[in-house]
Design a protein around this motif. Structure first.
Motif, PDB file in Angstrom:
ATOM      1  N   CYS A   1      48.732-108.857 -58.148  1.00 45.76           N
ATOM      2  CA  CYS A   1      47.787-109.804 -57.567  1.00 45.76           C
ATOM      3  C   CYS A   1      46.658-110.113 -58.542  1.00 45.76           C
ATOM      4  N   GLN A   2      46.053-111.270 -58.353  1.00 48.46           N
ATOM      5  CA  GLN A   2      44.981-111.737 -59.217  1.00 48.46           C
ATOM      6  C   GLN A   2      43.692-111.828 -58.398  1.00 48.46           C
TER       7      GLN A   2
ATOM      8  N   ASP B   1      43.591 -98.095 -60.181  1.00 46.65           N
ATOM      9  CA  ASP B   1      42.977 -97.461 -59.018  1.00 46.65           C
ATOM     10  C   ASP B   1      42.864 -98.390 -57.814  1.00 46.65           C
ATOM     11  N   THR B   2      43.116 -99.676 -57.987  1.00 46.44           N
ATOM     12  CA  THR B   2      42.956-100.636 -56.891  1.00 46.44           C
ATOM     13  C   THR B   2      44.208-100.682 -56.033  1.00 46.44           C
ATOM     14  N   ARG B   3      44.013-100.557 -54.724  1.00 49.21           N
ATOM     15  CA  ARG B   3      45.110-100.654 -53.765  1.00 49.21           C
ATOM     16  C   ARG B   3      44.992-101.960 -53.006  1.00 49.21           C
ATOM     17  N   VAL B   4      46.031-102.787 -53.075  1.00 51.20           N
ATOM     18  CA  VAL B   4      46.012-104.088 -52.406  1.00 51.20           C
ATOM     19  C   VAL B   4      46.479-103.922 -50.964  1.00 51.20           C
ATOM     20  N   ARG B   5      45.706-104.479 -50.044  1.00 56.59           N
ATOM     21  CA  ARG B   5      46.023-104.420 -48.624  1.00 56.59           C
ATOM     22  C   ARG B   5      45.923-105.827 -48.027  1.00 56.59           C
ATOM     23  N   GLY B   6      46.490-105.997 -46.857  1.00 57.59           N
ATOM     24  CA  GLY B   6      46.446-107.286 -46.197  1.00 57.59           C
ATOM     25  C   GLY B   6      45.087-107.573 -45.567  1.00 57.59           C
ATOM     26  N   LEU B   7      44.747-108.853 -45.524  1.00 55.88           N
ATOM     27  CA  LEU B   7      43.598-109.317 -44.742  1.00 55.88           C
ATOM     28  C   LEU B   7      44.163-109.638 -43.370  1.00 55.88           C
ATOM     29  N   ILE B   8      43.862-108.802 -42.372  1.00 56.59           N
ATOM     30  CA  ILE B   8      44.584-108.906 -41.105  1.00 56.59           C
ATOM     31  C   ILE B   8      43.806-109.625 -40.012  1.00 56.59           C
TER      32      ILE B   8
ATOM     33  N   SER C   1      44.876-112.769 -54.521  1.00 52.82           N
ATOM     34  CA  SER C   1      46.089-113.439 -54.047  1.00 52.82           C
ATOM     35  C   SER C   1      47.234-113.068 -54.974  1.00 52.82           C
ATOM     36  N   ARG C   2      48.425-113.192 -54.470  1.00 49.94           N
ATOM     37  CA  ARG C   2      49.606-112.910 -55.300  1.00 49.94           C
ATOM     38  C   ARG C   2      49.697-113.965 -56.392  1.00 49.94           C
ATOM     39  N   HIS C   3      50.102-113.518 -57.594  1.00 49.54           N
ATOM     40  CA  HIS C   3      50.058-114.412 -58.741  1.00 49.54           C
ATOM     41  C   HIS C   3      51.199-114.042 -59.683  1.00 49.54           C
ATOM     42  N   VAL C   4      52.171-114.934 -59.814  1.00 53.68           N
ATOM     43  CA  VAL C   4      53.374-114.633 -60.587  1.00 53.68           C
ATOM     44  C   VAL C   4      53.047-114.369 -62.054  1.00 53.68           C
ATOM     45  N   ALA C   5      52.249-115.236 -62.673  1.00 51.02           N
ATOM     46  CA  ALA C   5      51.939-115.066 -64.101  1.00 51.02           C
ATOM     47  C   ALA C   5      51.194-113.761 -64.338  1.00 51.02           C
ATOM     48  N   ALA C   6      50.266-113.434 -63.451  1.00 45.39           N
ATOM     49  CA  ALA C   6      49.523-112.181 -63.594  1.00 45.39           C
ATOM     50  C   ALA C   6      50.455-110.988 -63.437  1.00 45.39           C
ATOM     51  N   ALA C   7      51.394-111.077 -62.502  1.00 49.84           N
ATOM     52  CA  ALA C   7      52.349-109.991 -62.293  1.00 49.84           C
ATOM     53  C   ALA C   7      53.220-109.787 -63.531  1.00 49.84           C
TER      54      ALA C   7
ATOM     55  N   TYR D   1      52.390-104.319 -53.062  1.00 58.21           N
ATOM     56  CA  TYR D   1      52.551-105.462 -53.973  1.00 58.21           C
ATOM     57  C   TYR D   1      52.566-105.031 -55.447  1.00 58.21           C
ATOM     58  N   THR D   2      52.938-103.784 -55.708  1.00 55.83           N
ATOM     59  CA  THR D   2      52.912-103.273 -57.075  1.00 55.83           C
ATOM     60  C   THR D   2      54.303-102.836 -57.515  1.00 55.83           C
ATOM     61  N   GLY D   3      54.395-102.388 -58.751  1.00 57.40           N
ATOM     62  CA  GLY D   3      55.570-101.707 -59.267  1.00 57.40           C
ATOM     63  C   GLY D   3      55.118-100.405 -59.901  1.00 57.40           C
ATOM     64  N   VAL D   4      55.930 -99.363 -59.791  1.00 54.30           N
ATOM     65  CA  VAL D   4      55.629 -98.074 -60.415  1.00 54.30           C
ATOM     66  C   VAL D   4      56.782 -97.732 -61.347  1.00 54.30           C
ATOM     67  N   LEU D   5      56.504 -97.747 -62.631  1.00 52.45           N
ATOM     68  CA  LEU D   5      57.512 -97.477 -63.655  1.00 52.45           C
ATOM     69  C   LEU D   5      57.259 -96.096 -64.252  1.00 52.45           C
TER      70      LEU D   5
END
Length: 404
Positions: free
Chosen positions: A192-193, A267-274, A299-305, A393-397
């Motif tokens: 996310c961006q 350290d940032t955890r992305v959560r929904g705005l509910i 917001s979700r951002h393809v280029a940033a991801a 919304y993350t990946g863990v490698l």
């Protein structure tokens, strides 16, 4: 491990309408790979299945144990699974990675066998997404490891979501702990961006944020989205549409909310705005918010991801290459060992993968291009586990290292 072994990891993957036939195809791949490494003796298997096979989990495990006696097997279920450069989404498929590791260097835990190993350095963890107080349980489990570092994710599926841990389990946590002799490097990649600055939570009631930087939270949210003026006027149909695409990045008071380039740090955890509360000018988020926390709207951002995924792959390779350079210049050539990437586990969000990155298997192709053709297994999770946090919304490698 024997010096005759080229790699302590082998991986196979297949899709087939019948689960046991898919396992047979994978077994044939692994047998062909083992023929090239006669000294390979598998002790640990990482098994990931799509939810199309969930009803056959017990039969799959029994079949795998019959094929590879005395093999410890851990894994879970996902809407999608992945292998080196390949993703399987919404189709019956499985991936199995075999590891030749000393048995005394790892320990399996499950709902009947807790992680109490004092030698545990880090752990691969799978969890039931419906488990209450999950974030707290992840933190407590991390405290039992020497590195205070976990990697893994929450099972995902449209029905039953079994876990494998020397048995088939549902609910709770399971996985495998590794001792410090097993070299591991792990990174979290954000998807996310940020759309504004990092604010400080100054008043909250559990998941309802009342004020940010001592100002009404809803007012700052709308300002970050470019909506100004009276609250009720700002809540136009256009702004409501923006709100639907807005997420929240939370970070603890002492953590770094941003990394290099102003993007989210690990350290940032992305959560929904509910939800929003116009009467109190408050917002509701998908986690407990406490005064002192950092909060950024995003917001979700393809280029940033894509950029961030390339970044963590580069960081991993640079760390491995730095170790190799140190070994080569240590002045003790006979004693120096070079660390190399031997295998990898990748856990990504169900909302990522090829559909998000622009094409079939696009996300895993990025990883493969960066790491090379190393054995890799993983799945698409309902939440990702990295360090001592539960992410979204993350990946863990995570890569395993071997010395040569």
């Amino acid at each position: 491990m024997s010096s005759a072994i080229k790699s302590p990891f082998l991986c196979g993957h297949a899709t087939h309408p019948e689960a046991r036939m898919a396992l047979a195809l994978v077994a044939a791949q692994l047998d062909a790979q083992r023929a090239q490494q006669p000294g390979f003796v598998p002790t640990l298997g990482l098994l990931y299945i799509t939810d199309a096979y969930a009803a056959q989990a017990e039969a799959l495990l029994a079949d795998a144990q019959a094929r590879w006696p005395a093999l410890s097997i851990v894994g879970t279920t996902g809407i999608g699974v992945c292998a080196g450069g390949v993703e399987y989404f919404d189709e019956p498929a499985l991936v199995l990675m075999l590891a030749d590791l000393p048995r005394e260097h790892f320990s399996v835990f499950n709902g009947m066998r807790a992680l109490l190993d004092p030698q545990a350095w880090t752990a691969l963890v799978h969890a039931d997404p419906a488990l209450p107080e999950l974030a707290e349980l992840v933190g407590e489990l991390a405290e039992r490891t020497g590195a205070r570092y976990l990697f893994g994710g929450l099972a995902s599926g449209r029905g039953r979501t079994p876990q494998f841990a020397d048995g088939v389990f549902e609910g709770g946590l399971s996985g495998v702990a590794f001792h410090h002799e097993i070299g591991v490097i792990s990174r979290v990649t954000q998807g996310c961006q940020p759309v504004g600055p990092t604010h400080r939570v100054t008043a909250a009631e559990r998941n309802v944020v009342l004020t940010l930087d001592h100002q009404p939270a809803l007012k700052l949210l709308l300002a970050d989205l470019g909506e100004t003026g009276d609250i009720h006027q700002a809540l136009s149909p256009q702004s409501v549409q923006k709100l639907r695409g807005t997420l929240v990045g939370l970070s603890d008071a002492d953590d770094d909310a941003r990394g290099r380039g102003g993007e989210f740090g690990a350290d940032t955890r992305v959560r929904g705005l509910i939800g929003i509360d116009p009467a109190r000018e408050a917002i509701a988020v998908g986690d407990i918010a406490e005064p002192g926390m950092g909060l950024s709207f995003c917001s979700r951002h393809v280029a940033a991801a894509r950029r961030d995924l390339v970044r963590i792959c580069t960081e991993i390779r640079e760390e491995v290459e730095a170790d190799e350079a140190i070994a080569e210049t240590a002045g003790h050539a006979a004693e120096a060992t070079r660390r190399q990437i031997a295998g990898a586990v990748y856990v990504s969000c169900t909302g990522r993968g090829g559909p998000h990155f622009g094409g079939p298997s696009a996300e895993l192709q990025i990883v493969r291009q960066a790491l090379g053709d190393v054995p890799l297994a993983g799945f698409f999770a309902a939440g990702e586990i990295g360090r001592h946090h539960l992410y979204g919304y993350t990946g863990v490698l995570t890569v395993f290292l071997t010395s040569s």
